[in-house]
Design an enzyme around this catalytic site. Structure first.
Site, mmCIF file in Angstrom:
data_model
loop_
_atom_site.group_PDB
_atom_site.id
_atom_site.type_symbol
_atom_site.label_atom_id
_atom_site.label_comp_id
_atom_site.label_asym_id
_atom_site.label_seq_id
_atom_site.Cartn_x
_atom_site.Cartn_y
_atom_site.Cartn_z
ATOM 1 N N ASP A 115 0.845 -1.189 0.000
ATOM 2 C CA ASP A 115 0.000 0.000 0.000
ATOM 3 C C ASP A 115 0.890 1.252 0.000
ATOM 4 O O ASP A 115 1.809 1.366 0.827
ATOM 5 C CB ASP A 115 -0.863 -0.046 1.281
ATOM 6 C CG ASP A 115 -1.961 0.995 1.294
ATOM 7 O OD1 ASP A 115 -2.412 1.406 0.215
ATOM 8 O OD2 ASP A 115 -2.380 1.377 2.412
ATOM 9 N N ASN A 123 -10.318 0.481 -0.166
ATOM 10 C CA ASN A 123 -9.306 0.379 0.894
ATOM 11 C C ASN A 123 -9.864 0.731 2.269
ATOM 12 O O ASN A 123 -10.445 1.808 2.448
ATOM 13 C CB ASN A 123 -8.169 1.363 0.606
ATOM 14 C CG ASN A 123 -7.257 0.880 -0.489
ATOM 15 O OD1 ASN A 123 -7.547 -0.080 -1.190
ATOM 16 N ND2 ASN A 123 -6.126 1.546 -0.639
HETATM 17 P P1 13P Z 1 -8.948 4.736 5.552
HETATM 18 O O1 13P Z 1 -8.121 5.631 6.406
HETATM 19 O O2 13P Z 1 -10.209 5.421 5.120
HETATM 20 O O3 13P Z 1 -9.216 3.419 6.168
HETATM 21 O O4 13P Z 1 -8.128 4.460 4.182
HETATM 22 C C1 13P Z 1 -7.201 3.424 4.082
HETATM 23 C C2 13P Z 1 -6.400 3.494 2.844
HETATM 24 O O5 13P Z 1 -6.721 4.144 1.873
HETATM 25 C C3 13P Z 1 -5.177 2.680 2.806
HETATM 26 O O6 13P Z 1 -4.438 2.902 1.651
HETATM 27 O O1 G3H Z 2 -3.099 4.976 3.632
HETATM 28 C C1 G3H Z 2 -2.678 4.787 4.762
HETATM 29 C C2 G3H Z 2 -3.006 3.536 5.468
HETATM 30 O O2 G3H Z 2 -4.071 3.746 6.358
HETATM 31 C C3 G3H Z 2 -1.785 2.996 6.142
HETATM 32 O O3 G3H Z 2 -1.475 3.755 7.263
HETATM 33 O O4 G3H Z 2 0.941 4.253 6.873
HETATM 34 O O5 G3H Z 2 -0.087 4.442 9.160
HETATM 35 O O6 G3H Z 2 0.296 2.199 8.118
HETATM 36 P P1 G3H Z 2 0.018 3.659 7.898
HETATM 37 ZN ZN ZN Z 3 -4.544 4.871 0.890
#
Ligand code: 13P
Ligand code: G3H
Ligand code: ZN
Length: 311
Positions: A82, A256
């Site tokens: 991600d 997501n």
């Molecule tokens: P949320 O913060 O809305 O759960 O989004 C998660 C996300 O886009 C991770 O890439």
């Molecule tokens: O887009 C962000 C996701 O919620 C992941 O969050 O970078 O704190 O793990 P993080």
């Molecule tokens: Zn994201």
């Protein structure tokens, strides 16, 4: 075997539903998500951020996901990076067993975004891995990149065809009014995604899978639980679930969700601590937290994504 998202997205696009991409950081989260997906016969994407990889270690996370694949051989599971912010990070995940990576150069210029995405795609495709890219910027925090409210920019539909053709990416994240975290809309305002932009994008690249980041709905039952048991999260607001359902019926194939997992766990752990001040075994409070993740994911699969009974 872990799978890529290729077949999942083809079926989701044609079947007018979406696949849930849930962020994973530890064993209990992976267990909660995959138990729900398995019981509901739903394909699922487990995604790991740069921060998650730093917290839990790449090898631990891959091995935990491999355990889930072994336990639930019937459901297609993809392991996705991600918000990869560099070619090197993407390469490390491709070399280290991921089946899908995101390269997020959405904060850079269009030209730099194209150049880096293209480089990741070439390496990924040569290794049987698929690539998600992003055009347009979401407000909120994406690892180290914090986009101030008001500085976010919606995706320009005029750019998507050129971007997808030049980079050969496999899916595209777009900005239509969602944002990361638990505070997505100002209190008192009506949350509304820009479906006009989504539909315009789909007209330019018909059949192409679109990704929605920042798609937690911030269930108010969890916010209430957090606040009732010593937390302080006033005005936490998410994307209404009916709008996510609508997006899933259109070209959005990946939705997501991270913040909702955090809220489910934190609310339930706070409640447990308040009700059992004498308990100190982590298994005691992680058990209801894991069960809450499972129930929340099951609800998303059945009532929001529509990905149940799709294998
Ligand atoms: P949320 O913060 O809305 O759960 O989004 C998660 C996300 O886009 C991770 O890439
Ligand atoms: O887009 C962000 C996701 O919620 C992941 O969050 O970078 O704190 O793990 P993080
Ligand atoms: Zn994201």
């Amino acid at each position: 075997m872990l799978v890529t998202t290729k077949e999942m997205f083809e079926k989701a696009y044609n079947g007018k539903y979406a696949i849930g991409a849930f962020n994973v950081n530890n064993m209990e989260i992976i267990q909660g998500i995959t138990e729900a997906a398995s019981e509901l016969k739903s394909p699922v994407i487990l995604q790991v951020s740069k921060g998650a990889r730093e917290y839990a270690n790449h090898t631990y996370l891959v091995k935990l996901v491999e355990a889930a694949v072994k336990l639930y051989p019937d459901i297609p599971i993809a392991l996705h990076l991600d918000h990869g912010d560099s070619f090197e990070l993407c390469k490390s995940c491709i070399d280290g067993g991921f089946t899908s990576v995101m390269i997020d150069k959405s904060s850079a210029s269009f030209e730099e975004n194209v150049e880096v995405t293209k480089k990741v795609v070439e390496y990924a495709h040569a290794h049987g891995v698929v690539v998600e890219a992003e055009l347009g910027t979401l407000a909120g925090i994406e690892d180290e990149v914090k986009v101030e409210e008001g500085k976010q920019s919606y995706t320009d539909p005029n750019m998507v065809e050129e971007f997808v053709t030049k980079t050969k990416c496999d899916s595209l994240a777009i900005a239509i009014g969602t944002s990361h975290g638990a505070y997505k809309f100002k209190p008192g305002t009506k949350p509304q995604l820009r479906f006009d932009i989504l539909e315009e994008v789909s007209k330019r690249i018909p059949g192409f899978p679109i990704v929605l980041h920042g798609a937690s709905s911030v269930p108010q039952e969890f916010v209430k639980m957090v606040n009732e048991y010593g937390g302080n999260m006033p005005d936490a607001i998410g994307v209404p679930e009916d709008q996510l359902r609508h997006a899933a019926e259109l070209s959005v194939c990946k939705i997501n969700i991270d913040s909702d997992i955090r809220l489910a766990m934190t609310g339930n752990i706070r409640k447990y601590f308040a009700e059992h001040p004498d308990h100190f075994d982590p298994r005691q409070y992680l058990k209801p937290a894991r069960a809450a993740v499972k129930a929340m994911v099951a609800h998303k699969i059945k009532d929001v994504l529509g990905s149940d009974n799709k294998i």
